[in-house]
Write a protein that holds these residues in place. Structure first.
Motif, PDB file in Angstrom:
ATOM      1  N   CYS A 144      -4.201 -12.802 -27.070  1.00  0.00           N
ATOM      2  CA  CYS A 144      -4.842 -12.188 -25.818  1.00  0.00           C
ATOM      3  C   CYS A 144      -6.122 -12.757 -26.136  1.00  0.00           C
ATOM      4  O   CYS A 144      -6.708 -11.439 -25.876  1.00  0.00           O
ATOM      5  N   SER A 196      -8.112 -10.776 -28.504  1.00  0.00           N
ATOM      6  CA  SER A 196      -8.649  -9.262 -28.943  1.00  0.00           C
ATOM      7  C   SER A 196      -9.199  -9.712 -30.146  1.00  0.00           C
ATOM      8  O   SER A 196     -10.301  -8.600 -30.280  1.00  0.00           O
ATOM      9  N   CYS A 229      -4.698 -12.841 -32.321  1.00  0.00           N
ATOM     10  CA  CYS A 229      -4.314 -12.554 -31.135  1.00  0.00           C
ATOM     11  C   CYS A 229      -4.342 -13.584 -30.052  1.00  0.00           C
ATOM     12  O   CYS A 229      -4.807 -13.764 -30.290  1.00  0.00           O
ATOM     13  N   CYS A 246      -1.720  -6.595 -33.147  1.00  0.00           N
ATOM     14  CA  CYS A 246      -1.365  -6.536 -31.978  1.00  0.00           C
ATOM     15  C   CYS A 246      -0.149  -6.703 -31.103  1.00  0.00           C
ATOM     16  O   CYS A 246       0.639  -5.668 -30.579  1.00  0.00           O
ATOM     17  N   CYS A 247      -0.392  -7.854 -30.334  1.00  0.00           N
ATOM     18  CA  CYS A 247       0.840  -8.279 -29.527  1.00  0.00           C
ATOM     19  C   CYS A 247       2.166  -8.426 -29.930  1.00  0.00           C
ATOM     20  O   CYS A 247       2.896  -7.796 -29.169  1.00  0.00           O
TER      21      CYS A 247
HETATM   22 ZN   LIG Z   1      -3.034  -8.922 -28.786  1.00  0.00          ZN
END
Ligand SMILES: [Zn+2]
Ligand SMILES: [Zn+2]
Length: 163
Positions: free
Chosen positions: A148, A150, A146, A157-158
């Motif tokens: 972000c 993570s 992801c 996730c996103c």
């Molecule tokens: Zn994410």
């Protein structure tokens, strides 16, 4: 109301994705306790400043010859929800440098990135952002990491935030 852009404890991770805490990473630059000594470091701290809405810092680190009338008030009108930063490459030749990055954001249930090759110059021992060349990018694959930072797959996730 919860402000999603705030970093409220010393243990919070820095928005720039360095995996360090904000206090150890970009905060000293934002508070003017220290000066970013590499162009990538400046670029990361500028991204964090966008996330945390430190608009004064963004103006101070933008070379005055390239501001083109940009003000803190104009920057403050933006309401971007940032997801993460990915530094693609950086190169430096004496007092000039280029950093290419993707700054991911979500807007109206659409994920996109500012994909830019930014230019920097060093003057009086400080790096300044001058200008950037924008490019277009594609979303990561569903099984890719992801955007972000993570550590999860994009689809877990996103991507879940997409409509
Ligand atoms: Zn994410
Ligand atoms: Zn940082």
């Amino acid at each position: 109301m919860v402000n999603i852009n705030s970093v409220d404890s010393a243990s919070s991770q820095c928005p720039c994705g360095s995996l360090q805490t904000y206090v150890q990473c970009c905060e000293p630059y934002h508070l003017n306790y220290s000066v970013a000594d590499t162009p990538e470091c400046l670029m990361r701290s500028r991204y964090s400043a966008f996330v945390l809405r430190h608009f004064t810092y963004l103006i101070l680190t933008h070379h005055p010859d390239y501001l083109q009338g940009l003000t803190e008030q104009q920057l403050a009108q933006g309401n971007t929800q940032w997801l993460g930063l990915e530094v693609v490459s950086s190169k430096q030749q004496s007092d000039h440098a280029e950093v290419t990055f993707k700054a991911w954001f979500i807007d109206n249930k659409q994920i996109d990135a500012i994909y830019e090759c930014s230019s920097f110059v060093k003057q009086q021992n400080r790096w300044f952002y001058t200008q950037g060349q924008q490019m277009t990018t594609r979303l990561p694959g569903r099984n890719d990491p992801c955007i972000c930072n993570s550590g999860k797959k994009f689809k877990q996730c996103c991507a879940k935030r997409l409509s």
